[in-house]
Design an enzyme around this catalytic site. Structure first.
Site, PDB file in Angstrom:
ATOM      1  N   GLU A  16       0.821  -1.213   0.000  1.00 18.68           N
ATOM      2  CA  GLU A  16       0.000   0.000   0.000  1.00 18.68           C
ATOM      3  C   GLU A  16       0.856   1.263   0.000  1.00 18.68           C
ATOM      4  O   GLU A  16       0.532   2.256  -0.648  1.00 18.68           O
ATOM      5  CB  GLU A  16      -0.905   0.040   1.246  1.00 18.68           C
ATOM      6  CG  GLU A  16      -1.987  -1.020   1.294  1.00 18.68           C
ATOM      7  CD  GLU A  16      -1.517  -2.327   1.938  1.00 18.68           C
ATOM      8  OE1 GLU A  16      -0.293  -2.610   1.942  1.00 18.68           O
ATOM      9  OE2 GLU A  16      -2.364  -3.071   2.446  1.00 18.68           O
ATOM     10  N   ASP A 599      26.653 -14.037 -15.320  1.00 21.42           N
ATOM     11  CA  ASP A 599      26.615 -12.783 -14.557  1.00 21.42           C
ATOM     12  C   ASP A 599      26.817 -13.038 -13.071  1.00 21.42           C
ATOM     13  O   ASP A 599      26.142 -13.879 -12.487  1.00 21.42           O
ATOM     14  CB  ASP A 599      25.250 -12.104 -14.741  1.00 21.42           C
ATOM     15  CG  ASP A 599      25.063 -11.551 -16.150  1.00 21.42           C
ATOM     16  OD1 ASP A 599      26.066 -11.135 -16.740  1.00 21.42           O
ATOM     17  OD2 ASP A 599      23.918 -11.539 -16.630  1.00 21.42           O
ATOM     18  N   HIS A 694      22.373   3.961 -16.520  1.00 22.46           N
ATOM     19  CA  HIS A 694      21.461   4.329 -15.439  1.00 22.46           C
ATOM     20  C   HIS A 694      20.691   5.595 -15.759  1.00 22.46           C
ATOM     21  O   HIS A 694      19.788   5.978 -15.021  1.00 22.46           O
ATOM     22  CB  HIS A 694      22.231   4.505 -14.131  1.00 22.46           C
ATOM     23  CG  HIS A 694      23.004   3.276 -13.744  1.00 22.46           C
ATOM     24  ND1 HIS A 694      24.285   3.048 -14.196  1.00 22.46           N
ATOM     25  CD2 HIS A 694      22.661   2.188 -13.019  1.00 22.46           C
ATOM     26  CE1 HIS A 694      24.702   1.885 -13.729  1.00 22.46           C
ATOM     27  NE2 HIS A 694      23.736   1.342 -13.023  1.00 22.46           N
TER      28      HIS A 694
HETATM   29  N1  GLN Z   1      22.545  -9.858 -18.178  1.00 23.92           N
HETATM   30  C1  GLN Z   1      21.851  -8.972 -17.288  1.00 23.92           C
HETATM   31  C2  GLN Z   1      21.222  -7.849 -18.093  1.00 23.92           C
HETATM   32  O1  GLN Z   1      21.788  -7.467 -19.070  1.00 23.92           O
HETATM   33  C3  GLN Z   1      22.777  -8.402 -16.263  1.00 23.92           C
HETATM   34  C4  GLN Z   1      22.045  -7.543 -15.272  1.00 23.92           C
HETATM   35  C5  GLN Z   1      22.882  -7.095 -14.111  1.00 23.92           C
HETATM   36  O2  GLN Z   1      24.071  -7.183 -14.112  1.00 23.92           O
HETATM   37  N2  GLN Z   1      22.247  -6.621 -13.069  1.00 23.92           N
HETATM   38  O3  GLN Z   1      20.185  -7.313 -17.722  1.00 23.92           O
END
Ligand code: GLN
Ligand code: ZN
Length: 752
Positions: A16, A599, A694
């Site tokens: 919420e 990753d 980002h």
């Molecule tokens: N392979 C993932 C992506 O490209 C890696 C994401 C990450 O490192 N958080 O989204």
């Protein structure tokens, strides 16, 4: 024995608070409506805790964003750039500090100790002044008091608050501000003393390696706070680890109670009780606040009995190990979970009831039924064939040393790989995901809800993959990816297809602000019953002659972002995941995929809080990665990716992972991370990100050329890859297209 709680999740069973925050930010509700949701949630949660039998209810643990930010607001520690008028910190200023304002960038956010919660980092400048600038905690204390609860105000302790902040601008010793900050704390303490039976100062910094000058602050600080608390009792709460060399210090604090985390540091049970003075109560953090498993009541009672033998029942308080904000709220809402597994779990509400159960047993109340239920749940968990998988056990014990190593050193492998791939120098690639459009999400949702057939789903996904491949050809990238349209989340996606995992419907925990995560639960031995990614990657590779990178999530990351079983060491669970992903790596190779990226986004965040524990962790974490990666031939190129740039301290371990290529975040810090390579030559290939994903901003070709130049100063020309900082799933197509075109152009310009 009194039961108390250190803090409760703020977000609400149905998130919420998240909804209200986001509506407020969009402007669809006003402050009054937002505050109404907030106060309803507070009241609901106080009542819930009391109804479960918690004697002392925390207040002030609630926040519309973050509790460290609340402390900054209370102290008037508002950075100048927010143009605050110096009266009370209003909601607009508060959210600007958290999220950035019209002209001012947001304050930094970082992980709260080793949790997945992020706090807003306090900023200190030399000329800064402090004064009480928020009434929030007083209002909440009044609210709770008026409703009849016995309350404990909860706030970050001054030493932890200052220690976790950062100095901005001109360098100076942040402790110069201690006196001024403490004066505000004294004022807060005096005012809280009117309504609260207890005040809890959180000093989790006590579980860290602290420099002597910081350790020296605790005693004088708590002398002053205790002196103004009047009849109100003062508690110092430590959690997330053992006190170690700070144990004597903690035991000599002039306070009424000390809270310790016996879940993370069971040995405290032996070392601490004798050290504390008769005037001090000991709060036993005995119910795990960070995980979702039931307390083992018999084991907990054993601990309580032994401590009782040393200090007497009157001086013992019972609590969760840390604030329950790190646990989901209510297991009763999980009607979709398998009943057997559900019976092994406890969320925040159930954990409150567990405290009551333990206290009731100590008070000789008749709770035999509840105790029996707890015992049965544990017996069922210990004996369940769903937890224990003989095949996995057999495989675990047949792991041999050579399974951790590639057959040849990197140099040999690289030559063979180059024969296969024939890449230009400064090869370009991306990290895996492409923009996750509404269209992609819709198809996934429809498939999950059974609204479209598996075939329709596959056709749609193949469409997205094809688009991604065509796009990458147009842009001119050298190494392609399939774009990850089938993945909602890089951990959940794998968890869903592995054995030993289950998923909650509502097990949300706050990550930061309005953002919540719903970690998978690892309840049993992990294995891979079927291939996970092979068909998608094979399809993607069939569309192009360029190399297609298979994309996997590594074992450490899967572990770190899940609720992990507590009945075996984490490193064993990690190794099981490693074997499962290793199978996928080998299957990809067999299917003709020559490059595979594993990753490990969370490898660094899994680092223990105490330095002396780092090596042990890194040993098994890096080992798990290598176990995952080493089943392939020399010609198969293993990539890994990490999305952060602070890796100076663990650079050697990163090298030990022996991935053929590693991509890391670097553009935001303008290649600062590469400083580490001035003294330490990274042996394999490396792609420091040149595009900050980002932000929606499109970096120009020149900017990226500049970053590549910087990288070339420390990375050999033949070892450097050109890629963005991280995956592109949160970006939109227009900026992605423009940025990647610039990136490819920049790489081409720099090629000899
Ligand atoms: N392979 C993932 C992506 O490209 C890696 C994401 C990450 O490192 N958080 O989204
Ligand atoms: Zn990343």
């Amino acid at each position: 024995m009194l039961t108390h709680n250190l803090g409760f999740p703020r977000i609400g069973l149905n998130r919420e608070l998240k909804r209200a925050q986001e509506q407020f930010w969009k402007g669809t509700i006003d402050e009054e409506e937002l505050q109404k949701v907030a106060s309803e949630l507070r009241m609901r949660h106080w009542k819930l805790q009391a109804a479960q039998g918690v004697d002392i209810i925390p207040v002030g643990d609630f926040s519309l964003y973050d509790h460290m930010l609340e402390m900054s607001a209370a102290l008037g520690a508002v950075p100048e750039r927010f143009g605050w008028d110096g009266t009370k910190v209003d909601l607009r200023t508060f959210f600007n500090m958290a999220r950035g304002g019209e002209k001012a960038h947001a304050m930094e956010m970082t992980k709260w100790f080793d949790t997945n919660y992020h706090y807003i980092v306090p900023e200190f400048t030399k000329q800064q002044t402090f004064k009480l600038s928020s009434d929030k905690i007083f209002n909440e204390a009044e609210e709770a008091k008026a409703a009849g609860f016995t309350i404990k105000a909860v706030l970050p302790g001054p030493v932890t608050y200052i220690h976790l902040g950062k100095v901005m601008g001109e360098k100076f010793d942040r402790w110069e501000h201690l006196n001024a900050i403490l004066s505000v704390y004294e004022e807060i303490t005096k005012r809280l003393a009117k309504d609260c039976e207890w005040i809890q100062f959180d000093e989790p910094a006590m579980v860290l390696d602290l420099p002597e000058p910081v350790r020296e602050k605790f005693i004088p600080v708590y002398k002053r706070l205790k002196a103004v608390a009047g009849g109100t009792k003062v508690m110092v709460a430590t959690y997330f680890g053992g006190l170690g060399e700070n144990e004597e210090l903690a035991a000599s604090l002039p306070v009424d109670a000390l809270h310790v985390d016996l879940v993370r540091s069971p040995e405290t049970e032996q070392s601490l009780p004798e050290k504390i003075p008769a005037s001090m109560a000991l709060s036993l953090g005995i119910v795990n606040g960070r995980n979702i498993w039931r307390v083992d009541a018999e084991k907990a009672l054993g601990v309580i009995e032994r401590v009782k033998g040393k200090i007497g029942a009157e001086r013992i308080m019972l609590a969760p190990s840390c604030s329950l904000q790190h646990a989901p709220i209510d297991l009763d809402a999980e009607t979709g979970l398998d009943p057997e597994i559900r019976n092994w779990m406890a969320f925040a509400k159930q954990k409150c009831a567990e405290l009551r159960l333990l206290a009731d047993i100590e008070e000789n109340k008749d709770v035999s039924q509840a105790l029996e239920e707890n015992r049965k749940a544990w017996a069922s968990r210990r004996a369940s064939p769903r937890v224990m998988n003989e095949k996995v056990r057999a495989r675990m014990s047949s792991i041999t040393e050579d399974m951790y190593e590639r057959s040849s050193p990197h140099g040999t492998r690289k030559a063979k790989q180059q024969e296969v791939f024939n890449l230009p120098c400064l090869p370009t690639t991306t990290i895996g995901s492409f923009p996750q459009t509404g269209e992609i999400r819709k198809i996934r949702r429809q498939f999950k809800n059974g609204e479209i057939s598996e075939n329709a789903y596959r056709v749609a996904m193949e469409g997205f993959i094809k688009d991604a491949v065509v796009f990458q050809h147009e842009v001119g990238l050298d190494v392609l990816v399939h774009g990850e349209p089938e993945r909602n989340d890089m951990v959940e996606y794998f968890g869903e297809q592995l054995e030993g995992f289950c998923f909650t419907a509502n097990g949300w925990v706050q990550s930061y602000g309005s953002r919540c995560v719903k970690p998978p639960v690892i309840f049993g031995d992990v294995s891979r019953p079927r291939q996970v990614t092979v068909e998608w990657i094979k399809y993607a590779q069939s569309l192009t002659d360029k190399p297609m990178k298979g994309m996997l999530t590594g074992p450490v990351t899967i572990l770190c972002w899940s609720f992990v079983r507590d009945d075996q060491p984490r490193k064993d669970t990690c190794k099981q995941i490693a074997l499962a992903i290793r199978d996928e790596v080998c299957d990809l190779e067999r299917a003709g995929i020559g490059m595979i990226q594993i990753d490990e986004a969370a490898l660094r965040e899994g680092l223990p809080l105490r330095r002396k524990e780092w090596d042990e962790y890194l040993e098994w974490a890096v080992g798990s990665f290598k176990l995952t990666a080493s089943g392939v031939g020399d010609a198969t190129q293993i990539h890994t990716h990490m999305c952060y740039s602070e890796f100076n301290e663990i650079a050697e371990w990163i090298a030990k992972m022996d991935a053929d290529v590693i991509s890391i975040e670097a553009s935001r810090s303008k290649m600062e991370l590469l400083n580490v390579f001035e003294d330490f030559e990274y042996p394999n290939d490396i792609g420091p990100g040149v595009y900050d994903i980002h932000s929606p901003r499109v970096p120009s070709e020149e900017e990226m050329v500049e970053l590549i130049r910087k990288a070339l100063k420390v990375v050999h020309y033949e070892k450097l890859w050109i890629n963005p900082d991280c995956g592109l799933k949160t970006r939109a197509w227009p900026e992605t297209t423009a940025a990647l075109k610039n990136m490819v152009a920049a790489a081409e310009k720099m090629r000899i």
